[in-house]
Scaffold this active site. Structure first.
Site, short mmCIF file in Angstrom:
data_model
loop_
_atom_site.label_atom_id
_atom_site.label_comp_id
_atom_site.label_asym_id
_atom_site.label_seq_id
_atom_site.Cartn_x
_atom_site.Cartn_y
_atom_site.Cartn_z
N ASP A 147 41.62 39.40 55.21
CA ASP A 147 41.53 40.49 54.23
C ASP A 147 42.92 40.76 53.66
O ASP A 147 43.91 40.79 54.40
CB ASP A 147 40.97 41.75 54.92
CG ASP A 147 40.52 42.80 53.93
OD1 ASP A 147 39.31 43.08 53.88
OD2 ASP A 147 41.38 43.35 53.21
N ASN A 184 29.51 46.72 55.14
CA ASN A 184 29.29 47.87 54.29
C ASN A 184 28.24 47.49 53.24
O ASN A 184 28.35 46.45 52.59
CB ASN A 184 30.59 48.29 53.60
CG ASN A 184 31.65 48.73 54.60
OD1 ASN A 184 31.34 49.37 55.60
ND2 ASN A 184 32.90 48.37 54.36
N GLY A 239 30.99 52.24 51.44
CA GLY A 239 32.32 51.61 51.48
C GLY A 239 32.36 50.21 50.90
O GLY A 239 33.41 49.56 50.96
N GLN A 240 31.24 49.72 50.36
CA GLN A 240 31.27 48.36 49.79
C GLN A 240 31.99 48.38 48.44
O GLN A 240 31.65 49.17 47.55
CB GLN A 240 29.85 47.79 49.61
CG GLN A 240 29.88 46.32 49.18
CD GLN A 240 28.49 45.68 49.09
OE1 GLN A 240 27.47 46.35 49.25
NE2 GLN A 240 28.47 44.39 48.82
N SER A 241 33.01 47.54 48.32
CA SER A 241 33.77 47.48 47.07
C SER A 241 33.68 46.11 46.41
O SER A 241 33.93 45.98 45.21
CB SER A 241 35.24 47.84 47.32
OG SER A 241 35.81 46.94 48.25
N HIS A 252 29.49 40.34 52.82
CA HIS A 252 30.56 39.93 53.73
C HIS A 252 30.56 40.81 54.97
O HIS A 252 30.22 41.98 54.91
CB HIS A 252 31.94 40.01 53.05
CG HIS A 252 32.24 41.34 52.44
ND1 HIS A 252 31.72 41.74 51.24
CD2 HIS A 252 33.01 42.37 52.88
CE1 HIS A 252 32.16 42.96 50.96
NE2 HIS A 252 32.93 43.38 51.94
N HIS A 297 33.12 42.19 58.00
CA HIS A 297 34.51 42.37 58.41
C HIS A 297 34.58 42.08 59.91
O HIS A 297 33.84 42.68 60.69
CB HIS A 297 34.98 43.81 58.20
CG HIS A 297 34.95 44.29 56.78
ND1 HIS A 297 36.10 44.44 56.03
CD2 HIS A 297 33.93 44.65 55.96
CE1 HIS A 297 35.79 44.90 54.83
NE2 HIS A 297 34.48 45.03 54.76
P1 DGP Z 1 34.25 46.14 51.28
O1 DGP Z 1 35.02 47.36 50.92
O2 DGP Z 1 33.40 46.28 52.53
O3 DGP Z 1 33.45 45.63 50.09
O4 DGP Z 1 35.33 45.03 51.62
C1 DGP Z 1 36.01 44.31 50.67
C2 DGP Z 1 37.28 43.85 51.27
O5 DGP Z 1 37.81 42.82 50.44
C3 DGP Z 1 38.38 44.90 51.37
O6 DGP Z 1 38.68 45.15 52.75
C4 DGP Z 1 39.58 44.30 50.68
C5 DGP Z 1 39.21 42.85 50.53
N1 DGP Z 1 39.71 42.23 49.31
C6 DGP Z 1 39.60 42.72 48.05
N2 DGP Z 1 40.16 41.87 47.18
C7 DGP Z 1 40.62 40.82 47.91
C8 DGP Z 1 41.29 39.60 47.57
O7 DGP Z 1 41.58 39.29 46.41
N3 DGP Z 1 41.61 38.77 48.60
C9 DGP Z 1 41.29 39.05 49.90
N4 DGP Z 1 41.67 38.18 50.83
N5 DGP Z 1 40.66 40.18 50.26
C10 DGP Z 1 40.32 41.05 49.27
#
Ligand code: DGP
Length: 115
Positions: free
Chosen positions: A33, A88, A94-96, A101, A103
């Site tokens: 992440d 999430n 909290g899903q962004s 995916h 974690h």
């Molecule tokens: P969520 O909030 O559950 O949808 O998790 C998305 C995660 O993705 C967050 O912890 C940050 C990560 N993330 C966002 N953009 C990038 C990226 O460009 N590269 C990587 N490695 N992680 C990313």
């Protein structure tokens, strides 16, 4: 002309966006992440684009087993005995990034209930 925005995690899976990949097989990918919430914070995705758990079909269900199995292998590789797996689902949870995916978080103590 309408701009077509590619899913970020599909772009990582295809190599168009760089990430620190820790594991790949024919159905899943694991990478660190970019904004870690624990000393070890790895995201595990299916290579198939599915926006969220809510969007999964019955046919997609075995993919969840693959994702958990990949998390297990990555945890073993990172020598993690205690870890948390989080998914999430939906913005308010909290899903962004809207590509399914999990974690994998490890390397520190985790409280319960989660925030
Ligand atoms: P969520 O909030 O559950 O949808 O998790 C998305 C995660 O993705 C967050 O912890 C940050 C990560 N993330 C966002 N953009 C990038 C990226 O460009 N590269 C990587 N490695 N992680 C990313």
């Amino acid at each position: 002309m309408e701009e077509i925005k590619e899913c970020l995690f599909c772009a990582i899976a295809s190599g168009r966006v760089k990430a620190e990949v820790v594991y790949r097989d024919d159905e899943t990918l694991a990478f660190r992440d970019v904004d870690p919430k624990a000393p070890d914070h790895v995201l595990i995705i299916p290579l198939k684009h599915i926006a969220s758990v809510s969007e999964m079909s019955d046919e997609d269900a075995p993919l969840m087993g693959k994702i958990v199995n990949t998390a297990r292998k990555v945890a073993l590789e990172l020598s993690l005995e205690n870890y948390r797996l989080v998914i999430n689902n939906g913005k308010d949870a909290g899903q962004s990034v809207f590509h399914v995916h999990a974690h994998l978080l490890g390397g520190r103590l985790f409280g319960w209930p989660p925030g």
